[in-house]
Structures are given as structure tokens and as C-alpha cells.
Design a protein around this motif. Structure first.
Motif, PDB file in Angstrom:
ATOM      1  N   ASP A 228       1.118  -1.057   0.009  1.00 35.24           N
ATOM      2  CA  ASP A 228       0.232   0.315   0.155  1.00 35.24           C
ATOM      3  C   ASP A 228       0.454   1.165   0.002  1.00 35.24           C
ATOM      4  OD1 ASP A 228      -1.540   2.046   1.018  1.00 35.24           O
ATOM      5  OD2 ASP A 228      -3.210   0.638   1.813  1.00 35.24           O
ATOM      6  N   ASP A 229       1.204   1.654  -1.194  1.00 36.15           N
ATOM      7  CA  ASP A 229       2.349   2.770  -1.410  1.00 36.15           C
ATOM      8  C   ASP A 229       1.617   4.107   0.112  1.00 36.15           C
ATOM      9  OD1 ASP A 229       3.282   1.722  -3.227  1.00 36.15           O
ATOM     10  OD2 ASP A 229       2.096   2.975  -4.966  1.00 36.15           O
ATOM     11  N   LEU A 230       0.349   4.122   0.206  1.00 39.44           N
ATOM     12  CA  LEU A 230      -0.134   5.554   1.246  1.00 39.44           C
ATOM     13  C   LEU A 230       0.334   5.061   2.763  1.00 39.44           C
ATOM     14  CD1 LEU A 230      -2.046   7.881   1.055  1.00 39.44           C
ATOM     15  CD2 LEU A 230      -3.632   6.645   1.938  1.00 39.44           C
ATOM     16  N   ILE A 231       0.775   3.670   2.945  1.00 36.97           N
ATOM     17  CA  ILE A 231       1.021   3.544   3.757  1.00 36.97           C
ATOM     18  C   ILE A 231       2.996   3.066   3.569  1.00 36.97           C
ATOM     19  CG2 ILE A 231       0.969   1.897   6.096  1.00 36.97           C
ATOM     20  CD1 ILE A 231      -2.047   0.998   5.214  1.00 36.97           C
ATOM     21  N   HIS A 232       2.767   3.264   2.673  1.00 37.19           N
ATOM     22  CA  HIS A 232       4.282   2.550   2.503  1.00 37.19           C
ATOM     23  C   HIS A 232       5.322   3.723   3.326  1.00 37.19           C
ATOM     24  CE1 HIS A 232       7.546  -0.941   2.194  1.00 37.19           C
ATOM     25  NE2 HIS A 232       8.105   0.259   0.709  1.00 37.19           N
ATOM     26  N   GLN A 233       4.622   4.569   2.848  1.00 42.77           N
ATOM     27  CA  GLN A 233       5.873   5.477   3.535  1.00 42.77           C
ATOM     28  C   GLN A 233       6.093   6.000   4.746  1.00 42.77           C
ATOM     29  OE1 GLN A 233       5.416   8.536   5.735  1.00 42.77           O
ATOM     30  NE2 GLN A 233       7.588   9.498   4.933  1.00 42.77           N
ATOM     31  N   PRO A 234       7.391   6.245   5.407  1.00 36.09           N
ATOM     32  CA  PRO A 234       7.799   5.444   6.526  1.00 36.09           C
ATOM     33  C   PRO A 234       6.927   5.762   7.727  1.00 36.09           C
ATOM     34  CG  PRO A 234      10.229   6.316   5.487  1.00 36.09           C
ATOM     35  CD  PRO A 234       8.511   6.243   4.751  1.00 36.09           C
ATOM     36  N   LEU A 235       6.475   7.309   7.363  1.00 33.42           N
ATOM     37  CA  LEU A 235       6.048   8.051   8.445  1.00 33.42           C
ATOM     38  C   LEU A 235       4.828   7.563   8.169  1.00 33.42           C
ATOM     39  CD1 LEU A 235       5.673   9.842  11.389  1.00 33.42           C
ATOM     40  CD2 LEU A 235       5.789  12.260   9.893  1.00 33.42           C
ATOM     41  N   ARG A 236       3.861   7.898   7.555  1.00 30.39           N
ATOM     42  CA  ARG A 236       2.789   6.760   7.890  1.00 30.39           C
ATOM     43  C   ARG A 236       2.215   5.651   8.401  1.00 30.39           C
ATOM     44  NH1 ARG A 236       1.356   8.594   2.200  1.00 30.39           N
ATOM     45  NH2 ARG A 236       2.440  11.116   2.212  1.00 30.39           N
ATOM     46  N   LEU A 237       3.889   4.277   8.274  1.00 29.34           N
ATOM     47  CA  LEU A 237       3.858   3.572   8.292  1.00 29.34           C
ATOM     48  C   LEU A 237       4.026   3.175   9.638  1.00 29.34           C
ATOM     49  CD1 LEU A 237       3.640   0.123   8.539  1.00 29.34           C
ATOM     50  CD2 LEU A 237       6.562   0.520   7.892  1.00 29.34           C
ATOM     51  N   LYS A 238       4.567   4.380  10.793  1.00 25.72           N
ATOM     52  CA  LYS A 238       4.901   4.747  12.310  1.00 25.72           C
ATOM     53  C   LYS A 238       3.296   4.805  13.048  1.00 25.72           C
ATOM     54  CE  LYS A 238       9.708   5.939  12.324  1.00 25.72           C
ATOM     55  NZ  LYS A 238      10.547   7.362  12.437  1.00 25.72           N
ATOM     56  N   ILE A 239       2.392   5.869  11.690  1.00 23.21           N
ATOM     57  CA  ILE A 239       1.552   6.113  12.859  1.00 23.21           C
ATOM     58  C   ILE A 239       0.232   4.974  12.612  1.00 23.21           C
ATOM     59  CG2 ILE A 239      -0.262   7.767  12.237  1.00 23.21           C
ATOM     60  CD1 ILE A 239       1.722   9.867  10.756  1.00 23.21           C
ATOM     61  N   MET A 240       0.883   4.254  11.539  1.00 26.60           N
ATOM     62  CA  MET A 240      -0.645   3.490  11.431  1.00 26.60           C
ATOM     63  C   MET A 240      -0.134   2.465  12.244  1.00 26.60           C
ATOM     64  SD  MET A 240      -2.024   4.574   9.060  1.00 26.60           S
ATOM     65  CE  MET A 240      -3.363   2.881   8.267  1.00 26.60           C
TER      66      MET A 240
ATOM     67  N   HIS B 266       1.125  14.608   7.375  1.00 25.81           N
ATOM     68  CA  HIS B 266       0.498  12.513   6.673  1.00 25.81           C
ATOM     69  C   HIS B 266      -1.222  11.735   7.466  1.00 25.81           C
ATOM     70  CE1 HIS B 266       3.913  11.847   5.208  1.00 25.81           C
ATOM     71  NE2 HIS B 266       4.622  12.939   5.640  1.00 25.81           N
ATOM     72  N   LEU B 267      -1.781  12.584   8.880  1.00 29.17           N
ATOM     73  CA  LEU B 267      -2.333  12.417   9.493  1.00 29.17           C
ATOM     74  C   LEU B 267      -3.839  12.614   8.624  1.00 29.17           C
ATOM     75  CD1 LEU B 267      -2.790  13.021  12.929  1.00 29.17           C
ATOM     76  CD2 LEU B 267      -2.045  11.221  12.027  1.00 29.17           C
ATOM     77  N   THR B 268      -3.901  13.751   7.823  1.00 34.21           N
ATOM     78  CA  THR B 268      -4.486  14.519   7.402  1.00 34.21           C
ATOM     79  C   THR B 268      -4.763  13.193   5.659  1.00 34.21           C
ATOM     80  OG1 THR B 268      -4.331  17.050   7.856  1.00 34.21           O
ATOM     81  CG2 THR B 268      -4.680  15.976   5.363  1.00 34.21           C
ATOM     82  N   THR B 269      -3.427  13.166   4.765  1.00 33.63           N
ATOM     83  CA  THR B 269      -3.170  12.523   3.658  1.00 33.63           C
ATOM     84  C   THR B 269      -4.331  11.205   4.245  1.00 33.63           C
ATOM     85  OG1 THR B 269      -1.653  13.091   3.187  1.00 33.63           O
ATOM     86  CG2 THR B 269      -1.734  11.853   2.300  1.00 33.63           C
TER      87      THR B 269
END
Length: 97
Positions: free
Chosen positions: A5-17, A47-50
Motif C-alpha cells: 500500500d503506497d500510502l502506508i509504505h511511506q515511513p512516517l505513515r507506517l509509524k502512525i498506522m 500525514h494524518l490529513t493524508t
């Protein structure tokens, strides 16, 4: 094999998730999430907004006394997307062994 999932794969978004997934269905407040991810206010907010626009995260805003409070939690769609992405990562690791 599962797909990334390219949206989640970004490192900071992965940490958030990951942080939100660990909380089960409880929301996590912004300062705690900021401490866990080591992100700046602006970067974390962006990143939360995304993730919110994708339907993966629900943002709750309220007040504690007179102080504003922002909290985030995974939506059912976000929880499934995270599980699927983790399955993809596991498959990549297993294929490399």
C-alpha cells in the motif's frame, strides 16, 4: 503475493498506522503520537490529513476544559489496509529467506 500500500509504505505513515493499530479501537492523542513517531507538528498533521482523506484514520477534535485536543484512531478500512500491508511486508521477508 499481497500488494504494498503506497500510502502506508511511506515511513512516517507506517509509524502512525502501527502506533494507532497498537491502540486497538482507542484514539491516540496528538502529543503522544508525536512522541512515538518523533515527527514535527506540521509533518505529523500533514500525514494524518493524508491518511484521513484516504479513509484510513478518523480525527477527533474536542476540548479538555478550555484546551483543544486532537486524537486519531484507525477506521475499519485503515485497520484492514494496515493488516494487508503487514502481510505484504512479511511475504517480502519470507521470500528473501
Amino acid at each position: 503475493m499481497a500488494q504494498a500500500d503506497d500510502l502506508i509504505h511511506q515511513p512516517l505513515r507506517l509509524k502512525i498506522m502501527a502506533a494507532l493499530a497498537a491502540e486497538k479501537d482507542e484514539p491516540l492523542d496528538f502529543p503522544r503520537l508525536k512522541a512515538i513517531t518523533q515527527a514535527t507538528d506540521g509533518n505529523l498533521g500533514s500525514h494524518l490529513t493524508t491518511l484521513e482523506k484516504a479513509g484510513y484514520v478518523a480525527i477527533e477534535k474536542d476540548f479538555v476544559g478550555k484546551r483543544p485536543r486532537t486524537r486519531a484512531k484507525l477506521t475499519p478500512l485503515g485497520r484492514k489496509a494496515f493488516r494487508d500491508h503487514v502481510a505484504y511486508l512479511r511475504a517480502v521477508v519470507e521470500a528473501a529467506e
